[in-house]
Design an enzyme around this catalytic site. Structure first.
Site, PDB file in Angstrom:
ATOM      1  N   ASN A   1       0.908  -1.225  -0.014  1.00 48.91           N
ATOM      2  CA  ASN A   1      -0.166   0.119  -0.188  1.00 48.91           C
ATOM      3  C   ASN A   1       0.748   1.352   0.047  1.00 48.91           C
ATOM      4  O   ASN A   1       0.909   1.891  -0.958  1.00 48.91           O
ATOM      5  CB  ASN A   1      -0.967  -0.012   1.116  1.00 48.91           C
ATOM      6  CG  ASN A   1      -1.864   1.093   1.462  1.00 48.91           C
ATOM      7  OD1 ASN A   1      -1.938   2.076   0.368  1.00 48.91           O
ATOM      8  ND2 ASN A   1      -2.606   1.160   2.239  1.00 48.91           N
ATOM      9  N   ASP A   2       1.370   1.446   1.349  1.00 46.92           N
ATOM     10  CA  ASP A   2       2.209   2.760   1.282  1.00 46.92           C
ATOM     11  C   ASP A   2       3.298   2.943   0.231  1.00 46.92           C
ATOM     12  O   ASP A   2       3.462   3.971  -0.170  1.00 46.92           O
ATOM     13  CB  ASP A   2       2.806   2.866   2.647  1.00 46.92           C
ATOM     14  CG  ASP A   2       1.685   3.109   3.771  1.00 46.92           C
ATOM     15  OD1 ASP A   2       0.594   3.815   3.388  1.00 46.92           O
ATOM     16  OD2 ASP A   2       2.031   2.827   4.738  1.00 46.92           O
ATOM     17  N   VAL A   3       4.038   1.899  -0.358  1.00 45.14           N
ATOM     18  CA  VAL A   3       4.945   2.013  -0.997  1.00 45.14           C
ATOM     19  C   VAL A   3       4.757   2.382  -2.721  1.00 45.14           C
ATOM     20  O   VAL A   3       5.426   2.342  -3.570  1.00 45.14           O
ATOM     21  CB  VAL A   3       5.892   0.695  -1.015  1.00 45.14           C
ATOM     22  CG1 VAL A   3       6.362   0.414   0.171  1.00 45.14           C
ATOM     23  CG2 VAL A   3       5.030  -0.445  -1.524  1.00 45.14           C
TER      24      VAL A   3
END
Lengths: 464, 102
Positions: A392-394
């Site tokens: 997600n965040d990446v």
């Protein structure tokens, strides 16, 4: 065996350890490297036995403990599932730390055996070296235990913070130094024991404020600490193999921590001070529902079937769902249809350095299909489908656009440049950093809400 | 004036840090997990200290406190040595080049 001869053998085993690490520069040479490591260890242990030459007393017990530990270790090595590698490594670190503490204690109680002087009259330099070895070892031990518990899920992964935490750590750190100073002055047992006790406490306090997704940095850091502890003991024992190894492991862990921090664009200190990713930093700006396109496995299969290239982006969620085998099956299906498949791995994907690569390798994904971020990021623009599973965040473009965002500046995978994006995710919940991913709401994004493994298996069925 | 042997050990230590620095940078990122498990295994060469501690003393006193700590350290380090090398080998086995693509 003479001291000089054994010193030369220890040097040889140190060199073999260097070659063991060197072998890891490519998968092809890595297995030979590991054999060098084993050989180095064999030499070091054999030489130690020969140089003592006193087999009469405790030899049989030494052998028993050696074999007992060896069987436990071998058993673990064969049984452990690959998804549990992070906690295994954390657990191993704790053992190195504790072993360093125990060796330091033995040396303190019986300095004669190590040629360090008499009890109560130990050489000053040896005393300093063994104190450092014991303190760092103790910190490694208790810190790794906390990391292990967090990775294993026994302890909550969210950071535990309280007021004045860092001052307490600082104070305890200074106390350790003061205690070592007084220990050197009058060689009293009580200073030695309290120094070790406080070091255990420091290790504990150091790791509890650090959240789950920062574990790649923590594990690397503890790896580094275990090396420095070994080096400290190496100086005490005047043993070259141990000094070389300690330095190698220490710098290896430090480099890995650096790579992990860079992958998150965070400074080492901000990770160590902790508190990131807790509920307090999870500020949802607007709770208004934005429209999301969600689909099922048929839609996903349809999209991919009509693509000519697919990039798979795995993340921690894939490890949790144990979906790596299903992912590889899906890739096989796609390849059968003449679709080009590659994998993009972000440096901090997963819970330890290289975590995703090991899982993909376990699922028989050829390693030349797996690419690091910098080698594949330009390919997204010419890719039809980016298949994001458990990450997600990446992938969050906000890291490039919003300077206010906690992840601003983090190098991300440019999945938004591909023609369509498939997101396998259990819900719309934000990722670890507690921020919304605007990618979810784009027109060319299709959300696949399901368990990663189940969804992938269904896609395989629909592709078939 | 003679040089203190400590200085020699310090030299080895510093040079090894540099060797480690360059060797580890050349490790391919996809092998970072095996790197961690193998560094784990080799740092357990601390077992040499544990063996010395375990074998010290004479027959009447093989269960002195210092010996017992030595034995325990041998046990811990041995777990790490066997576990570390074997799990690394197991992982590296999976990185074998796959020729057949069914």
């Amino acid at each position: 065996m003479s001291a000089n001869l054994s010193a030369i053998f220890y040097l040889i085993s140190g060199v073999l350890f260097i070659l063991a690490l060197r072998g890891l520069s490519s998968p092809g040479t890595s297995r030979r490297g590991n054999l060098f490591g084993i050989l180095g260890m064999l030499i070091a242990i054999t030489v130690t036995f020969l140089s003592i030459g006193n087999f009469s007393s405790g030899f049989i017990y030494v052998l028993i403990f050696l074999l007992a530990g060896g069987s436990v270790g071998a058993f673990i090595a064969y049984k452990i599932p690959m998804t549990a590698m992070p906690e295994l490594v954390a657990g191993f670190h704790s053992l190195v730390g504790l072993a360093a503490v125990f060796v330091a204690i033995s040396a303190f109680l019986n300095p004669l055996a190590f040629n360090l002087g008499l009890p109560g009259d130990i050489k000053l330099s040896s005393l300093i070296e063994m104190s450092i070895g014991a303190a760092v070892g103790a910190i490694t031990f208790s810190g790794s235990i906390i990391a292990f518990l967090k990775l294993r899920g026994i302890m909550s992964g969210s950071p535990i913070t309280f007021k004045g935490q860092h001052y307490i750590n600082l104070l305890l750190g200074l106390t350790i130094i003061v205690l070592i100073f007084y220990l050197c002055k009058n060689q009293s047992d009580s200073f030695f024991w309290s120094m070790i006790a406080i070091s255990f406490l420091v290790g504990l306090l150091l790791i509890i404020p650090i959240g789950g997704a920062d574990m790649p940095v923590v594990i690397s850091m503890l790896n580094s600490y275990s090396g420095w502890a070994a080096a400290g003991i190496g100086f005490t024992l005047e043993n070259t193999a141990l000094i070389i190894t300690g330095a190698l492991v220490g710098s290896s862990g430090a480099i890995l921590s650096y790579i992990m921090c860079k992958g998150m664009n965070r400074s080492f200190f901000s990770v160590i001070l902790g508190g990131f990713g807790g509920t307090n930093s999870a500020q949802q700006k607007d709770k208004t529902k934005k429209p999301v396109k969600s689909g099922n496995s048929e839609d996903a299969a349809f999209l991919m079937k009509n693509a000519s290239s697919v990039i798979i982006v795995p993340g921690y969620g894939m490890a949790v769902a144990q979906a790596q085998h299903a992912v590889r099956e899906m890739a096989d299906c796609l390849k059968k249809n003449g679709i080009k498949v590659s994998y993009a791995v972000h440096p901090v994907a997963g819970r330890m350095p290289g975590h995703m690569n090991v899982l993909l390798a376990e699922a028989n994904v050829p390693y030349d299909e797996v690419f690091e971020q910098e080698n594949i990021n330009n390919d997204f623009a010419s890719t039809d489908v980016a298949f994001i599973i458990g990450a997600n965040d990446v992938t969050n473009p906000v890291a490039k656009t919003d300077p206010q965002s906690p992840i601003y500046g983090m190098p991300i995978l440019d999945v938004e440049k591909s023609k369509s994006v498939l997101f396998v995710k259990r819900s719309l919940s934000p990722g670890y950093a507690g921020i919304d991913n605007e990618l979810f709401y784009r027109d060319n994004t299709l959300m696949l809400f399901a368990d990663a493994k189940k969804m992938t298996e269904e896609i395989v069925k629909n592709l078939g | 004036m003679e040089i203190d042997p400590f200085i020699f050990r310090l030299s080895i230590f510093i040079l090894s840090i540099f060797v480690g620095y360059y060797v580890v940078w050349s490790v391919t990122p996809s092998l970072h997990t095996p790197l961690m498990s193998v560094t784990n295994a080799i740092s357990s060469v601390i077992i040499v200290g544990a063996i010395i501690a375990g074998l010290s003393g004479n027959i009447e006193s093989i269960f002195d406190t210092s010996n017992i700590f030595g034995f325990l350290a041998i046990f811990l380090a041995a777990i790490n040595i066997f576990g570390g090398f074997l799990v690394t080998q197991r992982m590296l086995q999976m990185y074998k080049k796959k020729k057949k693509n069914k």
